[in-house]
Scaffold this motif. Structure first.
Motif, PDB file in Angstrom:
ATOM      1  N   ARG A  74       0.848  -1.195   0.000  1.00  0.00           N
ATOM      2  CA  ARG A  74       0.000   0.000   0.000  1.00  0.00           C
ATOM      3  C   ARG A  74       0.882   1.243   0.000  1.00  0.00           C
ATOM      4  O   ARG A  74       2.029   1.205   0.452  1.00  0.00           O
ATOM      5  N   ARG A 107       5.854   3.191  -0.735  1.00  0.00           N
ATOM      6  CA  ARG A 107       5.041   1.983  -0.779  1.00  0.00           C
ATOM      7  C   ARG A 107       5.545   1.007   0.280  1.00  0.00           C
ATOM      8  O   ARG A 107       6.747   0.821   0.424  1.00  0.00           O
ATOM      9  N   TYR A 129      -3.897   0.397  -2.537  1.00  0.00           N
ATOM     10  CA  TYR A 129      -3.431  -0.955  -2.277  1.00  0.00           C
ATOM     11  C   TYR A 129      -3.123  -1.637  -3.607  1.00  0.00           C
ATOM     12  O   TYR A 129      -3.978  -1.692  -4.494  1.00  0.00           O
ATOM     13  N   TYR A 130      -1.899  -2.123  -3.701  1.00  0.00           N
ATOM     14  CA  TYR A 130      -1.424  -2.755  -4.927  1.00  0.00           C
ATOM     15  C   TYR A 130      -1.227  -4.251  -4.702  1.00  0.00           C
ATOM     16  O   TYR A 130      -0.552  -4.662  -3.752  1.00  0.00           O
ATOM     17  N   GLY A 189      -3.763  -1.038  -8.754  1.00  0.00           N
ATOM     18  CA  GLY A 189      -4.070  -0.474  -7.451  1.00  0.00           C
ATOM     19  C   GLY A 189      -5.547  -0.206  -7.259  1.00  0.00           C
ATOM     20  O   GLY A 189      -6.285   0.069  -8.205  1.00  0.00           O
TER      21      GLY A 189
END
Length: 120
Positions: free
Chosen positions: A38, A45, A93-94, A113
């Motif tokens: 995230r 990140r 959020y990835y 994301g």
């Protein structure tokens, strides 16, 4: 190539819950790690949680006891159940997936994301 599609982000009040999903397609391998990073505005990140195809999991200290990662290998999908959300959980959020090519080359793929916003 591997494609990742995330879903499940949104706006929630503090104390609420959300469930994120990420499904992989394309040239996927059985041996892999999937998980979530995230990124909050102005921050780097950070890794949130991960899960190997054998079921081993890791969590950031900040989410332990509140978030649960799970997966379905057959569906090539990973989930992130997020409970007791707090404003500091806000961010994009990835989803990612790592696969080993050959004996020593790990390649990571990323989703676009999904935004999670937690209001106080």
């Amino acid at each position: 190539q591997v494609q990742l599609v995330e879903s499940g982000g949104g706006l929630v009040q503090a104390g609420g819950s959300l469930r994120l999903s990420c499904t992989a397609s394309g040239d996927t391998f059985a041996i892999n790690t999937m998980g979530w990073y995230r990124q909050a505005p102005g921050n780097q990140r950070e890794k949130v949680a991960s899960m190997t195809n054998t079921g081993s999991t890791t969590y950031a200290n900040s989410v332990k006891g509140r978030f649960t990662i799970s997966g379905d290998n057959a569906k090539r999908t990973v989930y992130l159940q997020m409970n007791s959300l707090q404003p500091e959980d806000t961010g994009v959020y990835y989803c990612y997936r790592e696969q080993l090519y050959g004996s020593n080359r790990n390649v990571a793929y990323w989703g676009k994301g999904t935004l999670v916003t937690v209001s106080s």
